[in-house]
Design an enzyme around this catalytic site. Structure first.
Site, PDB file in Angstrom:
ATOM      1  N   HIS A 200       0.846  -1.195   0.000  1.00  0.00           N
ATOM      2  CA  HIS A 200       0.000   0.000   0.000  1.00  0.00           C
ATOM      3  C   HIS A 200       0.884   1.249   0.000  1.00  0.00           C
ATOM      4  O   HIS A 200       1.864   1.330   0.744  1.00  0.00           O
ATOM      5  CB  HIS A 200      -0.899   0.003   1.246  1.00  0.00           C
ATOM      6  N   HIS A 253       1.754  11.321  -2.090  1.00  0.00           N
ATOM      7  CA  HIS A 253       0.461  11.241  -1.409  1.00  0.00           C
ATOM      8  C   HIS A 253      -0.191  12.611  -1.488  1.00  0.00           C
ATOM      9  O   HIS A 253       0.187  13.533  -0.764  1.00  0.00           O
ATOM     10  CB  HIS A 253       0.645  10.809   0.046  1.00  0.00           C
TER      11      HIS A 253
END
Length: 681
Positions: A200, A253
């Site tokens: 992830h 991110h």
């Protein structure tokens, strides 16, 4: 590489105590005179986690040779052999000096290896006789005498990797032996029938808010066996207006302070891995979370094709579209060997023509994932995101961009919004869901979910990922998702010292460590699992290092914690939930070299043998928070019974390989399944 292979093949043939001393000798023998003085000996004792009084001899020579120290360490270990009753059991007398092959076979049949043949026993004899040091050579019989073993050989074998509790058959790449679905090869089933090692937010090296994004993180994950990598793709606000740099997408991110790396550079890392490091790798899935505008998407598609070339899997229409009302099965790992597969977005509900396959659609379409399923941290970092957006040179887009035809053509797995499993079962097999940890737990609160979800995962794919509150990059327990048949159970690989990542490592050591493990029959066929009773005793530790494998500091005070991770179905409602039991041993003070654990026995109730795992953890008793030293995890259905070794791994290491002092660390345990006891209840 050849030198490394020779070393790896020879290490198991040397007792752990001698191996670790070989590793340390030239580090400690500062003047290289092939002897160590009392000061150097104290250093050795400290590294080995022994009180110096245990290795210093008051009546012996002031200096000690390598052979003399090996003998001292062996005598120290031998003083604990009384804690291993198996020698007495198989020899019928504790004082029996040696056993030949026939005696070994007869006595092991009732204890350690019920199916052992005479030929097996003879082979074992040859292996055990490889455990010989110069000091022990005098124990060997004459070459003209039949093969036999001593208590020394047997003890060295018990704590070695050769006697691992992890069944070596499960660790190997399965042969074509008819044991899996007629005569199919193990890796010839559709992708939906495997658990796949999945990362992830692969690009991050730390937390989800302000850590560094790194190309090395992708390499670490690949080396750890990961076969599904995540890339969060965004427009690069600093792209120039000239040449090739104009539309270079970046990965980071979004809406946080994490740094950025180029999408193209990540592809180069993966390409190097599949062409130079592992050309025969099973398929690597790139999970694209796409926030890019059209020009950047066009450039991404060009990069994918130009960098990967024929290594990029471009799905033919027959792998996407139903034919004669039948949905096609997903391709197998063997079909895609050496390939890169794209998971992303394609137009929903394609018809039988190319135009509809590649028509741009918005991610906001009703059939596509919800926004919170694309980025689970949106809610958890609202304040941080708002501040980052205020200071950033670009603002979040007002709406999600469309997927361009060039990129849609390359995509096999189409992420779509989950409504109900009944509706999901009607979708094409290339359509899949991404379901977060919070939603996973909510779905499993309904008794009808487990069977429907496992049924869906027989032909379709599901990816799960950590909950939004895990901004520290902590992980969730993957056991429940595996029990539902979810293939892509994504974990944060950058988080070291994590029990759940250790479970993932233990799961994917199966089948050659290639990143794909065929789901067990009860999960594949949606049948009730078999419950079992498991007796476990922690007997002893061997060559336990200090935390992180450092060479200085206090002698450790080790103890062991063993935890069963399992799934239990409620008999009344049928709801399946996480289940655990724990065994904690006593603390052994000032001895990490050969600590003996007293009365460390527990009978575990295993509800789902096909999914359950045992996690072993060695800790150092200390004031305040105890340090985690070493770890190991083994699926319950891969355990071997009897007195077995548990090879240990560093709790802090980014790799799932044993190295340094951890190469020699192990536990000795006793394992027994009490099936008769359970069946009689």
């Amino acid at each position: 590489r050849r030198l490394t292979q020779n070393y790896q093949s020879s290490v198991p043939q040397i007792p752990s105590s001698e191996s670790v001393l070989r590793y340390l000798w030239y580090h400690v023998d500062m003047d290289h005179n092939q002897k160590i003085n009392p000061t150097e000996l104290q250093h050795v004792a400290n590294i080995l986690n022994l009180s110096s009084s245990k290795v210093l001899s008051s009546d012996g020579p002031k200096e000690c040779t390598y052979e003399q120290l090996v003998e001292r360490l062996w005598k120290l270990q031998a003083s604990t052999l009384k804690t291993v009753p198996l020698w007495k059991e198989i020899s019928q007398e504790e004082t029996t000096p040696r056993l030949n092959a026939q005696e070994l076979q007869m006595r092991l049949q009732g204890h350690q290896l019920p199916d052992i043949t005479l030929q097996d026993a003879q082979t074992m004899m040859q292996v055990l006789q490889a455990y010989v040091t110069k000091q022990m050579a005098k124990e060997l019989p004459s070459p003209t005498l039949p093969l036999s073993i001593s208590q020394f050989h047997w003890h060295s074998y018990l704590v070695s990797d050769l006697n691992s509790a992890y069944d070596p058959v499960a660790l190997q790449i399965p042969p074509k032996d008819g044991s899996y679905f007629d005569d199919d090869q193990y890796f010839d089933r559709p992708l939906s029938e495997y658990w796949i090692n999945t990362s992830h937010n692969t690009y991050l090296t730390g937390d989800q808010v302000q850590s560094k994004s790194s190309l090395e993180a992708y390499w670490w994950s690949l080396e750890r066996g990961c076969k599904c990598l995540e890339l969060d793709c965004w427009d690069n606000s600093s792209s120039g207006t000239r040449g090739a740099t104009k539309y270079k997408a970046v990965v980071y991110h979004g809406h946080t302070f994490t740094s950025k790396i180029f999408f193209r550079d990540i592809l180069k890392v993966v390409h190097h891995y599949i062409t130079q490091q592992n050309p025969e790798t099973l398929p690597i899935i790139l999970s694209l979370e796409n926030h890019c505008s059209h020009p950047f998407q066009e450039e991404m598609a060009k990069d994918l094709k130009s960098i990967f070339g024929d290594r990029l899997y471009i799905p033919p229409l027959e792998k996407i579209l139903p034919k004669d009302g039948e949905m096609p099965l997903l391709p197998s790992p063997n079909e895609l060997k050496g390939k890169v597969v794209i998971k992303g977005k394609r137009p929903p509900d394609p018809e039988d023509n190319v135009e509809n396959i590649i028509t741009p659609v918005t991610i906001a379409d009703e059939h596509v994932e919800e926004e919170d399923e694309d980025d689970p941290y949106d809610d958890a970092i609202t304040v941080v995101a708002a501040e980052a957006a205020k200071n950033a040179s670009t603002k979040p887009p007002a709406h999600k961009p469309k997927i361009v035809p060039a990129l849609a053509k390359l995509t096999l797995f189409h992420g779509c919004k989950f409504k109900t499993f009944e509706k999901s079962l009607q979708q094409d097999t290339s359509h899949m869901h991404s379901i977060g940890e919070t939603k996973l737990n909510k779905l499993l609160s309904k008794p009808e979910t487990p069977k429907l979800w496992r049924q869906y995962n027989q032909t379709h794919m599901t990816r799960t990922y950590p909950a939004g509150f895990r901004v520290d990059s902590s992980n969730y327990n993957p056991i429940l998702a595996w029990a539902m048949g979810c293939q892509l159970v994504a974990l944060n690989f950058q988080t070291t010292n994590c029990m759940y990542l250790s479970l993932n490592d233990g799961r994917f050591r199966q089948a050659g460590g290639l990143g794909y493990v065929l789901k067990p029959t009860s999960v594949l066929e949606n049948t009730p699992p078999r419950p079992r009773k498991l007796e476990l005793r922690v007997v002893q530790g061997y060559c336990l290092p200090k935390p992180k494998g450092v060479h200085s500091g206090e002698v450790i005070d080790p103890y062991v914690r063993v935890e069963l991770h399992d799934v239990k179905a409620s008999p009344e409602e049928g709801v399946e939930s996480f289940y655990s039991e724990t065994l904690t041993t006593n603390v052994v003070h000032n001895n990490g070299f050969c600590p003996v654990f007293e009365d460390a026995t527990k009978t575990f109730t295993v509800h789902n043998e096909d999914v359950a795992m045992l996690h072993f953890q060695v800790l150092d008793d200390d004031l305040g928070l105890d340090d985690k030293i070493a770890t190991a995890a083994i699926p319950v259905n891969c355990l071997r019974q009897g007195y077995r070794s548990i090879p240990l791994f560093c709790s802090e290491h980014r790799s799932n390989q044993r190295s340094g002092l951890f190469r020699y660390a192990s536990l000795l345990v006793y394992i027994r399944f009490l099936d008769d006891e359970l069946n009689s209840q």
